[in-house]
Design an enzyme around this catalytic site. Structure first.
Site, PDB file in Angstrom:
ATOM      1  N   HIS A  55      -8.458  -8.414  -2.776  1.00 17.83           N
ATOM      2  CA  HIS A  55      -9.105  -7.208  -3.295  1.00 17.83           C
ATOM      3  C   HIS A  55     -10.276  -6.751  -2.436  1.00 17.83           C
ATOM      4  O   HIS A  55     -10.343  -5.585  -2.031  1.00 17.83           O
ATOM      5  CB  HIS A  55      -9.540  -7.448  -4.740  1.00 17.83           C
ATOM      6  N   VAL A  56     -11.210  -7.638  -2.143  1.00 22.13           N
ATOM      7  CA  VAL A  56     -12.311  -7.342  -1.236  1.00 22.13           C
ATOM      8  C   VAL A  56     -11.813  -7.564   0.189  1.00 22.13           C
ATOM      9  O   VAL A  56     -11.323  -8.646   0.511  1.00 22.13           O
ATOM     10  CB  VAL A  56     -13.529  -8.243  -1.514  1.00 22.13           C
ATOM     11  N   HIS A  57     -11.944  -6.561   1.038  1.00 22.70           N
ATOM     12  CA  HIS A  57     -11.354  -6.622   2.371  1.00 22.70           C
ATOM     13  C   HIS A  57     -12.273  -7.339   3.350  1.00 22.70           C
ATOM     14  O   HIS A  57     -12.825  -6.759   4.298  1.00 22.70           O
ATOM     15  CB  HIS A  57     -11.015  -5.213   2.856  1.00 22.70           C
ATOM     16  N   HIS A  92      -5.479 -11.587  -7.884  1.00 18.91           N
ATOM     17  CA  HIS A  92      -5.818 -10.538  -6.932  1.00 18.91           C
ATOM     18  C   HIS A  92      -7.317 -10.312  -6.787  1.00 18.91           C
ATOM     19  O   HIS A  92      -7.867 -10.362  -5.681  1.00 18.91           O
ATOM     20  CB  HIS A  92      -5.151  -9.218  -7.296  1.00 18.91           C
ATOM     21  N   HIS A 132     -16.403  -3.957  -4.902  1.00 19.45           N
ATOM     22  CA  HIS A 132     -15.773  -4.492  -6.112  1.00 19.45           C
ATOM     23  C   HIS A 132     -16.656  -5.519  -6.824  1.00 19.45           C
ATOM     24  O   HIS A 132     -16.158  -6.447  -7.461  1.00 19.45           O
ATOM     25  CB  HIS A 132     -14.407  -5.105  -5.790  1.00 19.45           C
ATOM     26  N   TYR A 180       0.830  -1.201   0.000  1.00 18.25           N
ATOM     27  CA  TYR A 180       0.000   0.000   0.000  1.00 18.25           C
ATOM     28  C   TYR A 180       0.871   1.260   0.000  1.00 18.25           C
ATOM     29  O   TYR A 180       0.544   2.257   0.642  1.00 18.25           O
ATOM     30  CB  TYR A 180      -0.984   0.000   1.169  1.00 18.25           C
TER      31      TYR A 180
END
Length: 502
Positions: A372-374, A335, A345, A223
């Site tokens: 990707h999706v938290h 990812h 997303h 990040y």
């Protein structure tokens, strides 16, 4: 009375859910009794786990192991010779990286099975990059097992030091090579969307405690988002793990950075090794590798994936050459998820799914991991949006702990293919027991402890026509195994059962 209650609970768990979990909801959505913490900010650059352990310009740091092919290991590290002004002035080159190359630094790995006698030597090269005002250190890269000493021995502990023997060497580290092909057991750790926060540290600490043989990171690593010093601090944050076990990574959207007006993956491609030559992909954006009895394919969501693309052609060839007698388990990492019931997303990779899903199904891929999706989510076996006993299990593990926080909102009602979902930070462990059985566990970060919040038996069913096809814990052997685990689970609840029914 207790036996009757235990048996009824076991049957309920076994036949209605077919998983071992903290809470079981086969229609999707394990609702755990857990109060989720708010997102945590990036760690301060002065945090002890982000600081350099040695400020000497030539002291190796950010040491990172990766698979480099059968019998080979890659070792990467960073030194900071640019901080030695006197040395840098010995070069007349105008360009920074040219001046760094003119120094002719040694990139050396001393290694061996005896920590008191590192008799083998691996030599490598180094490079660097600039990004606006940022100047990287010397990025060293060496390969072990491809030189005159021959391949590394399987399932063997090697001790090593890296650096320049005339300037500075690292402390002594060790790693254990993977077992030979078709060998088991093997423990694969899964992490996604890690970042550099307090939650990230919890994930890394839990990963260390679980002792995986290697880690697969499905992208969104540091990040840094263009702020290049954050790549250096990330390398220091993960070194306690990456200097001892191999980490395989793939690019995420946060690896895309604008550098001097150009959008690309400059830092990712410069800093991380991928066995691209071994897997004949010739790019770090997608590749494959073998480890023990697993063939692992890393797909690039941010490279061209159309049917006429180089990635599609490479994937087709890579799948076709997999020898399931050597690597019976076929795993895919990428990812961005193809199957996702979170609001975040939603549908982003529908084009990639519609293009490539049939290939994965055709060749009997067992599991697909994404981030990707938290949040965490596990599907049943699914193909083309419907439950299918021959399809892969899809697992979203983008819950490593990054600063953006959790994706809390899900589509309601949940799709039939969604077996378990929860917006909490954590990581996963795939324990491959043999050529047909594996156990998947998702470990939630809860109050500093490791909590197994979801667990499921994965069974490859050899009676299907394709040797790659499998079912999710649905043959008799798997049922017996699950019954045993269910009984163990229910016995843990006996005190509660007593109070409710007696």
């Amino acid at each position: 009375m207790l036996r009757d209650v235990t048996w009824k609970l076991c049957c309920t768990l076994l036949f209605s859910c077919q998983i071992r979990a903290v809470v079981c909801d086969q229609t999707g959505g394990g609702q755990a009794r857990y109060v989720r913490p708010p997102a945590s900010a990036d760690l301060s650059p002065s945090h002890s786990r982000l600081l350099r352990a040695n400020d000497a310009p030539h002291a190796p740091e950010q040491i990172h192991l990766a698979m480099a092919g059968v019998g080979a290991m890659s070792v990467d590290w960073v030194t900071n010779p640019q901080e030695n002004g006197t040395l840098m002035h010995t070069s007349k080159s105008e360009q920074y990286c040219n001046r760094l190359q003119d120094l002719r630094l040694n990139t050396t790995v001393f290694y061996g099975t005896d920590p008191t006698a590192l008799l083998s030597i691996g030599q490598g090269t180094y490079t660097c990059y600039t990004a606006d005002e940022y100047q990287s250190g010397a990025l060293h890269h060496a390969l072990l097992g491809l030189g005159p000493d021959g391949p590394l021995k399987a399932n063997t502990q090697y001790h090593y030091q890296v650096g320049d023997p005339e300037l500075a060497l690292s402390e002594l580290y060790s790693f254990t090579t993977p077992p030979e092909a078709s060998s088991f057991p093997y423990r694969l750790g899964l992490i996604g969307d890690l970042g550099q926060t307090e939650d990230s540290m919890d994930t890394l600490d839990h990963a260390a405690a679980l002792e995986p043989n290697s880690i697969l990171n499905v992208g969104d690593l540091s990040y840094a988002d263009g702020y290049q010093p954050r790549w250096d601090s990330f390398g220091r944050l993960i070194q306690s793990s990456t200097a001892r076990i191999a980490w395989q990574v793939i690019e995420g959207n946060h690896e895309q950075e604008v550098v001097e007006g150009q959008l690309g993956f400059l830092a990712y491609e410069k800093r991380f090794h991928a066995p691209s030559v071994f897997s004949q992909s010739n790019t770090k954006l997608y590749y494959s590798y073998e480890v023990a009895g697993l063939h692992v394919i890393m797909l690039g969501c941010y490279a061209d994936f159309s049917r006429k693309s180089e990635q599609y052609a490479w994937l087709e060839k890579d799948l076709a050459k997999v020898d399931r007698s050597r690597t019976p388990w076929l795993i895919v990492g990428m990812h961005a998820p193809w199957y996702n019931s979170n609001v975040a997303h939603q549908g982003e990779m529908e084009g990639m799914r519609s293009t490539m899903e049939s290939l994965l199904y055709q060749y009997g891929v067992d599991m697909v991991f994404a981030g990707h999706v938290h949040a965490y989510e596990r599907s049943g076996r699914v193909y083309q949006g419907r439950l299918n006993n021959l399809g892969p299990v899809y697992i979203n593990i983008g819950d490593g702990g990054n600063r953006e926080g959790l994706s809390n909102d899900y589509i309601k009602p949940s799709p039939k293919w969604s077996a378990f979902r929860e917006p909490s930070f954590g990581m996963g462990l795939l324990h491959v027991e043999n050529s047909t059985h594996a156990v998947w566990q998702w470990h939630r970060n809860q109050d500093g402890d490791i909590i197994v919040a979801d667990s499921v038996d994965i069974v490859r069913a050899l009676q299907w026509n394709s040797p790659g096809r499998g079912v999710l814990a649905s043959n008799s052997g798997a049922l017996v195994s699950m019954m045993k685990h269910c009984v163990q689970y229910v016995h843990q609840l006996v005190p509660l059962v007593s109070s409710l029914f007696l």
